[in-house]
Scaffold this motif. Structure first.
Motif, PDB file in Angstrom:
ATOM      1  N   SER A  10      -3.440   5.015   3.864  1.00  0.00           N
ATOM      2  CA  SER A  10      -3.502   3.790   4.075  1.00  0.00           C
ATOM      3  C   SER A  10      -2.376   3.297   4.728  1.00  0.00           C
ATOM      4  CB  SER A  10      -3.831   2.959   2.800  1.00  0.00           C
ATOM      5  OG  SER A  10      -2.489   2.917   2.110  1.00  0.00           O
ATOM      6  N   ALA A  13       0.258   1.621   1.864  1.00  0.00           N
ATOM      7  CA  ALA A  13       0.708   2.313   0.778  1.00  0.00           C
ATOM      8  C   ALA A  13       0.733   3.828   1.095  1.00  0.00           C
ATOM      9  CB  ALA A  13      -0.377   1.918  -0.308  1.00  0.00           C
ATOM     10  N   GLU A  16      -2.944   7.344  -1.103  1.00  0.00           N
ATOM     11  CA  GLU A  16      -3.180   6.781  -2.505  1.00  0.00           C
ATOM     12  C   GLU A  16      -4.527   7.394  -2.855  1.00  0.00           C
ATOM     13  OE1 GLU A  16      -3.435   2.598  -1.775  1.00  0.00           O
ATOM     14  OE2 GLU A  16      -5.143   2.786  -0.507  1.00  0.00           O
ATOM     15  N   ASN A 244      -0.195   5.935  -6.715  1.00  0.00           N
ATOM     16  CA  ASN A 244       0.788   4.971  -6.660  1.00  0.00           C
ATOM     17  C   ASN A 244       0.863   3.996  -7.956  1.00  0.00           C
ATOM     18  OD1 ASN A 244       1.246   5.690  -3.904  1.00  0.00           O
ATOM     19  ND2 ASN A 244      -0.240   4.502  -3.198  1.00  0.00           N
ATOM     20  N   GLU A 246       1.014   0.517 -10.340  1.00  0.00           N
ATOM     21  CA  GLU A 246       0.744  -0.741 -10.445  1.00  0.00           C
ATOM     22  C   GLU A 246       1.291  -1.060 -11.816  1.00  0.00           C
ATOM     23  OE1 GLU A 246      -3.269  -1.842  -9.581  1.00  0.00           O
ATOM     24  OE2 GLU A 246      -3.193  -1.524  -7.658  1.00  0.00           O
ATOM     25  N   VAL A 273      -8.594   1.127  -5.726  1.00  0.00           N
ATOM     26  CA  VAL A 273      -7.500   2.034  -5.958  1.00  0.00           C
ATOM     27  C   VAL A 273      -7.246   2.491  -7.331  1.00  0.00           C
ATOM     28  CG1 VAL A 273      -4.811   1.882  -5.619  1.00  0.00           C
ATOM     29  CG2 VAL A 273      -6.425   0.840  -3.848  1.00  0.00           C
ATOM     30  N   ALA A 275      -4.526   3.275  -9.863  1.00  0.00           N
ATOM     31  CA  ALA A 275      -3.033   3.312  -9.804  1.00  0.00           C
ATOM     32  C   ALA A 275      -2.706   3.669 -10.980  1.00  0.00           C
ATOM     33  CB  ALA A 275      -2.635   1.654  -9.840  1.00  0.00           C
ATOM     34  N   CYS A 302       7.311  -4.011  -5.870  1.00  0.00           N
ATOM     35  CA  CYS A 302       5.841  -4.127  -6.103  1.00  0.00           C
ATOM     36  C   CYS A 302       5.316  -5.142  -5.794  1.00  0.00           C
ATOM     37  CB  CYS A 302       5.961  -3.615  -7.808  1.00  0.00           C
ATOM     38  SG  CYS A 302       4.089  -3.550  -8.297  1.00  0.00           S
ATOM     39  N   CYS A 304       1.823  -5.523  -6.633  1.00  0.00           N
ATOM     40  CA  CYS A 304       0.340  -5.432  -7.397  1.00  0.00           C
ATOM     41  C   CYS A 304       0.302  -6.565  -7.853  1.00  0.00           C
ATOM     42  CB  CYS A 304       0.615  -4.588  -8.355  1.00  0.00           C
ATOM     43  SG  CYS A 304       1.638  -5.178  -9.961  1.00  0.00           S
TER      44      CYS A 304
END
Length: 425
Positions: A10, A13, A16, A244, A246, A273, A275, A302, A304
């Protein structure tokens, strides 16, 4: 890695992990042994140096009393690979005060051995690479933030790499006559090749190494506090490192020895996603504390949903507050509702502008989920963890079909779900 997971690229990010299919709570997403791992010094006498499991019987090294192994098999692995080099310099490694990540950088090299280290440099000429080296190459495209590092940061790591080279020279790592790498004219070049690998390890381990925990069960029949986690070492897991962060993650992890098990903690739809959590969880730490920790350790801010919406801590979430999915089929919006005796009947969706009444449909479903959570909690207190796990999995799946977090009872149920799985190790 499970077939439930795929890795995509992406713009924002980078690489991911996303759901390749619908994922239910409790599904195993990753079961991975580390490429290399190291124990903390305070676990040397309680855990096996090779597999990191708790010791029932201790098998020591014939030349030092620094470490222990759980079996002849683990001892032979250690003595034939990394420990035959580290044995003579263990006191130096501990006494130097180097970080455990520096030790892990050294362990990767001693585990590979000189022949494999040089093969990484010469493999283009040899053509064929063994499985061990192909697995090792998974490290190479992990994030190092090279462009953001200061000159001092690089210098410190180059200095540590040079120190580790001197350690290897003390144990004749570069005089492996068995593989004919002991020619005088090649020594300096070989040291540079290995030093380059060490420096790369020192750069990437900062952001990609995982702390390894041992689960310690207590005999107290409490609901969620019947186990605790003891930090015993670190490892590098190239597959899990793709996930990744979150602050409200879709997964939770635990360890069986040094094997990492990564499971889903909630319902996920295809292309969602997946996370992971790098430490700070929104239910326990304020947004400002989480941002400070993540930027200081991992060099990113972050973004998120828990941070963007500044979700409250677990104890500050209102019992009756819940976000309910809009009834309109093509709408993905959630509407914040307070499910108490005095809450109003109708709500307007701010996205599709449809008027909706949740009293007869979603309210009953959410009330039923809360009752299931209570049944699951009762089953946990009776130590009926398989029964509790089934109830909580079912309740969490139903809840996320019609509603979204933050929701206090749901987060407590997720903790209960984790306990059910971890307590059966």
């Amino acid at each position: 890695m499970s077939n439930f997971v795929k890795i995509r690229q992406s713009i924002l990010a980078g690489k991911e992990a996303v759901a390749n299919a619908a994922v239910n709570p409790g599904e195993v997403l990753v079961a991975e042994n580390p490429l290399a791992s190291c124990l903390l010094p305070n676990a040397y006498n309680s855990h096996c140096q090779t597999c990191l499991k708790r010791l029932k019987l201790s098998y020591g090294c014939s030349d030092c009393s620094s470490i222990s192994f759980c079996s002849y098999k683990c001892r032979n692995i250690g003595l034939n690979t990394y420990h035959k080099y580290e044995c003579k310099i263990f006191c130096m490694i501990i006494g130097s005060g180097m970080s455990i990540l520096s030790h892990l950088a050294l362990r990767i090299v001693t585990q590979l051995g000189l022949k494999n280290c040089l093969s990484l440099y010469y493999y283009n000429f040899e053509g064929i690479m063994c499985t061990k080296l192909r697995n090792y190459l998974k490290l190479y495209d992990l994030e190092m933030h090279s462009s953001e590092r200061s000159t001092k940061d690089y210098f410190d790591r180059v200095l540590m790499a040079a120190f580790l080279i001197q350690c290897l020279k003390q144990v004749d790592f570069f005089c492996d006559s068995k593989h004919h790498f002991d020619l005088h004219e090649n020594r300096q070049h070989n040291e540079i090749v290995v030093g380059t690998l060490l420096l790369r390890h020192l750069l990437l381990l900062q952001f990609n190494a995982y702390e390894i925990y041992d689960t310690i069960s207590e005999n107290i029949p409490n609901v969620y506090d019947t186990y605790n986690l003891r930090y015993i070492g670190v490892g590098i897991y190239p597959t899990a490192a793709r996930f990744n962060h979150e602050c409200y993650s879709a997964t939770f992890r635990y360890f069986i020895g040094k094997m990492m098990i990564l499971r889903s903690s909630r319902l996920l739809e295809i292309n969602n996603v997946i996370a992971e959590n790098y430490g700070p969880i929104f239910t326990k730490k304020l947004r400002s504390d989480r941002q400070r920790h993540l930027y200081g350790r991992y060099w990113f801010n972050c973004k998120c949903q828990a941070c963007e919406n500044d979700w409250p801590l677990l104890n500050n979430i209102e019992y009756s507050a819940v976000k309910i999915r809009c009834n309109h089929k093509s709408c993905t919006e959630y509407i914040r509702v307070h499910l108490n005796k005095n809450y109003k009947k109708c709500y307007a969706c701010l996205k599709c502008l449809k008027i909706q009444n949740f009293r007869k449909s979603h309210e009953n479903i959410i009330t039923k989920c809360v009752l299931w959570y209570a049944y699951g909690t009762t089953a946990i207190s009776r130590q009926c963890t398989p029964e509790a796990a089934q109830i909580l999995f079912k309740a969490l799946k139903v809840f996320h079909h019609v509603a979204s977090v933050p929701h206090r009872f749901t987060h407590l149920a997720e903790l209960g779900q984790q306990y059910c799985l971890i307590s059966n190790i």
